[in-house]
Design an enzyme around this catalytic site. Structure first.
Site, PDB file in Angstrom:
ATOM      1  N   LYS A 125       0.733  -0.996  -0.015  1.00 48.12           N
ATOM      2  CA  LYS A 125       0.106   0.002  -0.040  1.00 48.12           C
ATOM      3  C   LYS A 125       0.758   1.265  -0.052  1.00 48.12           C
ATOM      4  O   LYS A 125       2.166   1.244   0.641  1.00 48.12           O
ATOM      5  CB  LYS A 125      -0.763   0.129   1.421  1.00 48.12           C
TER       6      LYS A 125
HETATM    7  N1  GLU Z   1      -7.282   0.103  -2.949  1.00 45.40           N
HETATM    8  C1  GLU Z   1      -7.972  -1.051  -3.313  1.00 45.40           C
HETATM    9  C2  GLU Z   1      -8.073  -2.218  -2.102  1.00 45.40           C
HETATM   10  O1  GLU Z   1      -7.768  -1.674  -0.798  1.00 45.40           O
HETATM   11  C3  GLU Z   1      -7.586  -1.747  -4.645  1.00 45.40           C
HETATM   12  C4  GLU Z   1      -6.225  -2.292  -4.781  1.00 45.40           C
HETATM   13  C5  GLU Z   1      -5.967  -2.856  -5.955  1.00 45.40           C
HETATM   14  O2  GLU Z   1      -6.693  -2.851  -6.892  1.00 45.40           O
HETATM   15  O3  GLU Z   1      -4.618  -3.334  -6.043  1.00 45.40           O
HETATM   16  O4  GLU Z   1      -8.382  -3.202  -2.255  1.00 45.40           O
END
Ligand code: GLU
Length: 439
Positions: A125
């Site tokens: 993240k």
């Molecule tokens: N931000 C989204 C999540 O927390 C999507 C992450 C992604 O598509 O890699 O799952």
């Protein structure tokens, strides 16, 4: 001369006083969830130790020129939790409260989410600590490109693949892709489209990605309704956070006859027991910036919002919102976690004591990363799948994950969240056992 104004580093404004109880540390909550499931699967202590912290923690401070000619320093993060199952994968968040422990927790949850969904990715993240609402489109573009440049070779289509999250969208991803592509050699450029997912379909994104998280949420609700014999037609629901996840989930659920009765976001809360029109509210939020003042509902405060009786409560905003302060107020049958980590450990205990079922984040909101995986596959194969195809594949994968959760919950006698973590950890453990830990 370059006017680098060191005083203008973004700092978080004081958090509004949201709760009487001290806020739980979000990373500790993620660790406790992991440890609880680790006991159930009797996870090898070495693997537990490895997963208890991210592999890499990258923090960058980078300058960006503002529209008025001054320079501001921004703090960006990319936390890579695990790549044992595949390339690091996870969103990038733009928010004034972004901090190290938050991004670490969110990265760990991505590892669990991808392992649960059986998609070949690890977990990561990222984030930049600033309020995107305070910046022009040009400034957002420069911030995004400079952040991407600062990440350099720490991201890549086979290494770490960012995506949208709170405060970012398909335009952000297209800027990231373009910046990354342009720093590669001419001949490789087009092979690098898959460095990010959640792009707009015109620039290599997947059809259906935009509403994938909201749709995935609804698929899990349908599975729960089928399991418990609950009729969604006429059911009532409340949504916290009216961004990409909350708004799409509300729109799709209301198509099935469910009635949206209360909505809260960072600007305030509204209620209408006759039903709030999801699309009209979306239009209002897009023009005004939040739900406060929406003419189709009465203004209520935060306590009223949490205590509104509904069948389904969908937190789709920040972490740790369901806690010792708010959980006792809630009067619902089901909590469906559109947000990542919306429930702290006290909140979870209180909901369990009150017989409220929770569909946990790593299952309920996995539609986004699942369609990100489809996008990445389409980029590798230079294909464009139809929206129907994307939705059908997503539905099957959400159904399979729900069935796995249900089976493990019954077999192991654990709650839904632990059941989901148990499946993720078992898959990760199997890989470590085969591959061993180097050196
Ligand atoms: N931000 C989204 C999540 O927390 C999507 C992450 C992604 O598509 O890699 O799952």
């Amino acid at each position: 001369m370059l006017a680098l104004n060191g005083n203008r580093q973004e700092t978080a404004p004081m958090a509004p006083k949201e709760s009487a109880a001290p806020a739980a540390n979000v990373f500790e909550v993620a660790q406790q969830q992991l440890y609880r499931a680790a006991e159930v699967v009797q996870l090898d202590p070495a693997i537990r130790t490895i997963l208890s912290q991210p592999k890499n923690e990258l923090i960058v401070n980078f300058p960006v020129r503002m529209d008025d000619g001054s320079y501001r320093l921004f703090k960006g993060y990319r936390i890579q939790h695990s790549n044992i199952m595949g390339p690091y994968k996870g969103g990038v968040r733009y928010h004034p409260h972004v901090h190290l422990d938050e991004v670490k927790a969110l990265a760990a949850w991505m590892t669990m989410k991808c392992a649960l969904m059986e998609i070949p990715f690890g977990g990561a993240k990222g984030g930049v600590k600033f309020d995107p609402r305070q910046h022009s489109r040009d400034e957002l573009e420069r911030i995004t490109r400079r952040f991407t440049h600062a990440l350099g070779s720490n991201i890549g289509p086979n290494y770490d693949i960012p995506a949208p999250d709170m405060g970012t969208n398909s335009q952000t991803m297209v800027w990231m892709m373009d910046t990354y592509m342009n720093s590669a050699g001419q001949t490789d450029k087009n092979a690098l489209r898959g460095v990010v997912t959640g792009k707009s379909p015109t620039s290599g994104g997947s059809l259906g990605r935009e509403h994938a998280t909201g749709l995935g949420l609804v698929y899990t609700i349908q599975e729960w309704a089928a399991e418990t014999g609950f009729n969604l037609d006429g059911a009532t629901f409340a949504v916290q956070g009216y961004g990409n996840v909350g708004a799409h989930a509300a729109r799709i659920l209301s198509r099935m006859g469910a009635v949206l009765v209360a909505v809260q976001d960072h600007t305030g809360a509204i209620r209408n027991t006759e039903g709030v029109h999801p699309q009209r509210l979306s239009k209002y939020v897009q023009t005004v910036g939040g739900v406060a003042g929406y003419p189709g509902g009465e203004i209520i405060d935060r306590r009223d919002f949490f205590s509104t009786p509904v069948d389904i409560f969908i937190p789709a905003a920040m972490e740790m919102q369901i806690n010792a302060d708010t959980a006792p107020l809630m009067r619902c049958k089901l909590v469906v976690e559109g947000a990542n980590g919306p429930t702290d450990l006290d909140g979870e205990r209180i909901l369990a004591d009150r017989g409220v079922t929770v569909l946990p984040d790593i299952l309920a909101n996995a539609g986004g990363v699942t369609v990100s995986y489809f996008e990445w596959l389409q980029n590798r194969r230079a294909e464009q799948w139809t929206e129907e195809d994307v939705e059908l594949r997503l539905e099957r994968m959400m159904q399979r994950a729900y069935a796995t959760m249900r089976r493990l919950r019954e077999e192991r006698g654990v709650d839904n969240r632990t059941a989901c973590h148990v499946h993720a950890l078992s898959r990760i453990q199997a890989v470590y056992h085969e591959r061993g830990i180097f050196p």
